[in-house]
Scaffold this motif. Structure first.
Motif, short mmCIF file in Angstrom:
data_model
loop_
_atom_site.label_atom_id
_atom_site.label_comp_id
_atom_site.label_asym_id
_atom_site.label_seq_id
_atom_site.Cartn_x
_atom_site.Cartn_y
_atom_site.Cartn_z
N ALA A 179 1.24 0.38 -15.64
CA ALA A 179 1.02 0.38 -17.01
C ALA A 179 0.41 -1.10 -17.60
O ALA A 179 -0.44 -1.06 -18.68
CB ALA A 179 2.03 1.09 -17.82
N LEU A 180 1.11 -2.17 -17.05
CA LEU A 180 0.84 -3.53 -17.63
C LEU A 180 -0.22 -4.07 -17.02
O LEU A 180 -0.52 -5.33 -17.19
CB LEU A 180 2.20 -4.35 -17.68
N GLY A 181 -0.96 -3.60 -16.05
CA GLY A 181 -2.14 -4.25 -15.26
C GLY A 181 -1.63 -5.10 -14.26
O GLY A 181 -2.21 -5.95 -13.62
N HIS A 182 -0.33 -4.98 -13.72
CA HIS A 182 0.12 -5.73 -12.76
C HIS A 182 0.30 -4.82 -11.52
O HIS A 182 1.25 -5.00 -10.50
CB HIS A 182 1.46 -6.32 -12.91
N GLU A 183 -0.55 -4.13 -10.84
CA GLU A 183 -0.42 -3.45 -9.97
C GLU A 183 -0.44 -3.97 -8.51
O GLU A 183 0.20 -3.58 -7.74
CB GLU A 183 -1.56 -2.15 -9.90
N ASP A 184 -0.97 -5.14 -8.68
CA ASP A 184 -0.88 -6.06 -7.39
C ASP A 184 0.46 -6.46 -6.94
O ASP A 184 0.86 -6.84 -6.10
CB ASP A 184 -1.84 -6.96 -7.35
N ASP A 185 1.46 -6.32 -7.83
CA ASP A 185 2.81 -6.74 -7.87
C ASP A 185 3.61 -5.55 -7.26
O ASP A 185 5.03 -5.78 -7.14
CB ASP A 185 3.45 -7.32 -9.05
N HIS A 186 2.77 -4.39 -7.22
CA HIS A 186 3.80 -2.92 -6.61
C HIS A 186 4.08 -3.39 -5.38
O HIS A 186 3.07 -3.49 -4.45
CB HIS A 186 2.90 -1.99 -7.13
N CYS A 187 5.42 -3.26 -4.84
CA CYS A 187 5.75 -3.28 -3.49
C CYS A 187 5.44 -1.74 -2.90
O CYS A 187 6.36 -0.85 -3.36
CB CYS A 187 7.17 -3.88 -3.28
N PRO A 188 4.82 -1.55 -1.89
CA PRO A 188 4.51 -0.42 -1.41
C PRO A 188 5.40 0.29 -0.35
O PRO A 188 5.97 -0.39 0.26
CB PRO A 188 2.90 -0.39 -0.66
N CYS A 189 5.45 1.68 -0.22
CA CYS A 189 6.44 2.18 0.52
C CYS A 189 5.76 2.53 2.03
O CYS A 189 4.31 2.51 2.08
CB CYS A 189 6.51 3.72 0.04
N LEU A 190 6.43 2.24 2.92
CA LEU A 190 6.20 2.11 4.25
C LEU A 190 5.92 3.58 4.84
O LEU A 190 5.43 3.87 6.02
CB LEU A 190 6.63 1.21 5.28
N ARG A 191 6.73 4.52 4.23
CA ARG A 191 6.83 5.89 4.77
C ARG A 191 7.40 5.61 6.42
O ARG A 191 7.17 6.45 7.35
CB ARG A 191 5.44 6.68 4.94
N CYS A 192 8.26 4.67 6.46
CA CYS A 192 8.85 4.20 7.76
C CYS A 192 10.21 5.40 8.03
O CYS A 192 10.63 5.42 9.12
CB CYS A 192 9.34 2.87 7.76
#
Length: 496
Positions: A179-192
């Motif tokens: 929402a704030l335009g900081h999607e690059d700081d989103h830590c992704p799930c590994l589905r591990c």
């Protein structure tokens, strides 16, 4: 729930739970008014929904989760599910569309996808339900990894709502970051499936990439406290343990230097994410590299640390995250030029040629074999164990997909075989069950028999700060999964 202040409830009518045990022909063998025909099998569901509505009224939202297809051959399938939905659609407000069953991995995987499976895995079911019942509010779930995917689903009309679980365990702030335009700081799930493995123990749920999850008592605000005293701290090693330690130390306000001997951070995730089917791991690698660039720390790449370098800097504290190296057995011919570590072959460090024998059928070996076979190479797997049960240790739920692909791609798998010798055009093994010698053609030999901690490197560096301020983390302690590395790096840094 309504008396407690809730405005809605989700009733779980899928995955082989009680309600779906009534509706499914797999479980329901009754001969009374609750069994037999679909109308009878739906009776219990209808009574539950009617009672909730009676008790809570029309101003209370009822959402119900179903399995669009139970996948089990004897279970409920999508064509019958559509008829089932027609019977219950007027008694609920939102239909939450999932798939699969609890119990067996081959059916669980449909609601608990792993990194080998497509993203947005069950969205097609929700889209078909929406087409069949355009006036019904439909929710979808299953490997919807971020807000961008969610917005695409809703904008395209495939569903009205999107549900997420693991992506929000990995990063609870993900919606706000988008929402704030900081999607690059989103830590992704590994589905591990590290989170689910914890539940099987059973233990407090943790996340491989979010060390705060399960540690809320220690870190109730979801962040570390600022250090009472700013210290000069070195982190040696830029794998996941080292990078997370560095980021945590920066958050605490320390003066941090990260040393990495290669030209990029990421450690074993770098070679481990090269396969086409490892997109989740590439996303996490990209995240670690972006955060490293943004961090208020000194990052020295292409720098192999020595005791002299550390001693000259006079660090107050030291985190050693130097990782592990591939195990190379002391066997005749093992140093021949056509013998390599399996990951080097898949990452392009070693040129593939002729018949390829991969020694070791854990996740590294199997993923390498699948990758090479998909690219047209002649590859076989040689494994000392009597079966492939061990694969779940290193690949978790993805072991099912990996084993399926070994069969589908017709990759030869030689079990009970211990490597004894490498020759120019073959390998000599011993069948550990019969003690017979067997020979397999091999123009190239790739080793995937495990990793060993770099204890020699640890020992050479561990006296370069006061002993009580030196912490060894990640694979440098014991080779393991990403979750163990991340947690150990975080915990060390959180208390310096």
């Amino acid at each position: 729930f309504k008396d407690a202040g809730f405005n809605m409830v989700m009733i779980h009518g899928g995955h082989g739970n009680l309600i779906s045990q009534f509706s499914s022909p797999l479980y329901n063998k009754r001969t009374d008014g609750y069994g037999g025909s679909l109308e009878n099998r739906a009776r219990f569901t209808i009574e539950v929904l009617d009672k909730v509505r009676e008790m809570c009224g029309d101003d209370f939202v009822i959402e119900m989760r179903i399995s669009a297809d139970e996948i089990n051959p004897e279970g409920m399938h999508f064509d019958e599910t559509l008829k089932y939905i027609d019977l219950i659609k007027d008694k609920l407000d939102i239909l939450h569309v999932s798939a699969g069953l609890h119990g067996e991995v081959k059916y669980m995987r449909n609601w608990w996808q792993n990194y080998m499976m497509d993203r947005m895995y069950n969205v097609h079911y929700a889209a078909d339900v929406k087409k069949a019942f355009p006036n019904l509010k439909v929710a979808t779930v299953g490997s919807i990894m971020n807000i961008r995917m969610a917005e695409e689903i809703i904008a395209s009309g495939k569903a009205d709502f999107v549900a997420m679980c693991r992506p929000l365990l990995a990063d609870p702030e993900m919606p706000r970051k988008y929402a704030l335009g900081h999607e690059d700081d989103h830590c992704p799930c590994l589905r591990c499936q590290y989170c689910g493995q914890r539940l099987m123990i059973p233990a407090v749920i943790n996340c491989a990439v979010n060390p705060y999850l399960g540690n809320e008592r220690e870190f109730p605000d979801g962040r570390v406290k600022k250090a009472d005293k700013k210290k000069k701290v070195a982190v040696v090693g830029g794998g996941p343990a080292g990078v997370v330690a560095m980021l945590t130390l920066v958050d605490r306000g320390h003066d941090v230097t990260l040393y990495e001997m290669t030209d990029k951070v990421g450690g074993l995730i770098v070679p481990g994410s090269v396969h086409s089917f490892k997109q989740d791991f590439r996303d996490y690698l990209d995240y670690l590299q972006r955060q490293t660039k943004k961090a208020n720390a000194r990052v020295l790449l292409n720098t192999e640390v020595t005791k002299d370098i550390l001693d000259k800097e006079k660090y107050d504290a030291l985190i050693i995250a130097v990782g592990a190296r591939p195990i190379t057995p002391n066997l005749p011919g093992i140093n021949k030029p056509h013998v390599h570590w399996a990951a080097d072959a898949c990452s392009g460090e070693a040129m593939i040629k002729g018949k390829v024998a991969i020694i070791g059928a854990g996740a590294v070996g199997v993923e390498c074999a699948i990758d090479l076979k998909q690219h047209g190479h002649d590859v076989s797997l040689i494994e000392m164990a009597p079966n492939m049960d061990h694969l779940s240790i290193s690949a978790s739920g993805a072991s099912y997909e990996l084993k399926e692909l070994i069969g589908e791609l017709k990759i030869p798998l030689h079990l009970n075989c211990r490597l004894d010798e490498v020759k120019d055009k073959s390998v000599i093994c011993t069948n550990v069950r019969t003690a017979e010698k067997v020979e397999f053609e091999a123009d190239m030999v790739l080793l995937a028999i495990g990793m060993a901690s770099k204890l020699d490197v640890v020992d050479s560096l561990r006296h370069s700060a006061p002993e009580t301020e030196v912490f060894v983390v990640g694979d440098a302690v014991k080779p393991g999964l990403i979750g163990h590395a991340v947690m150990s790096g975080f915990k060390a840094a959180a208390y310096i």
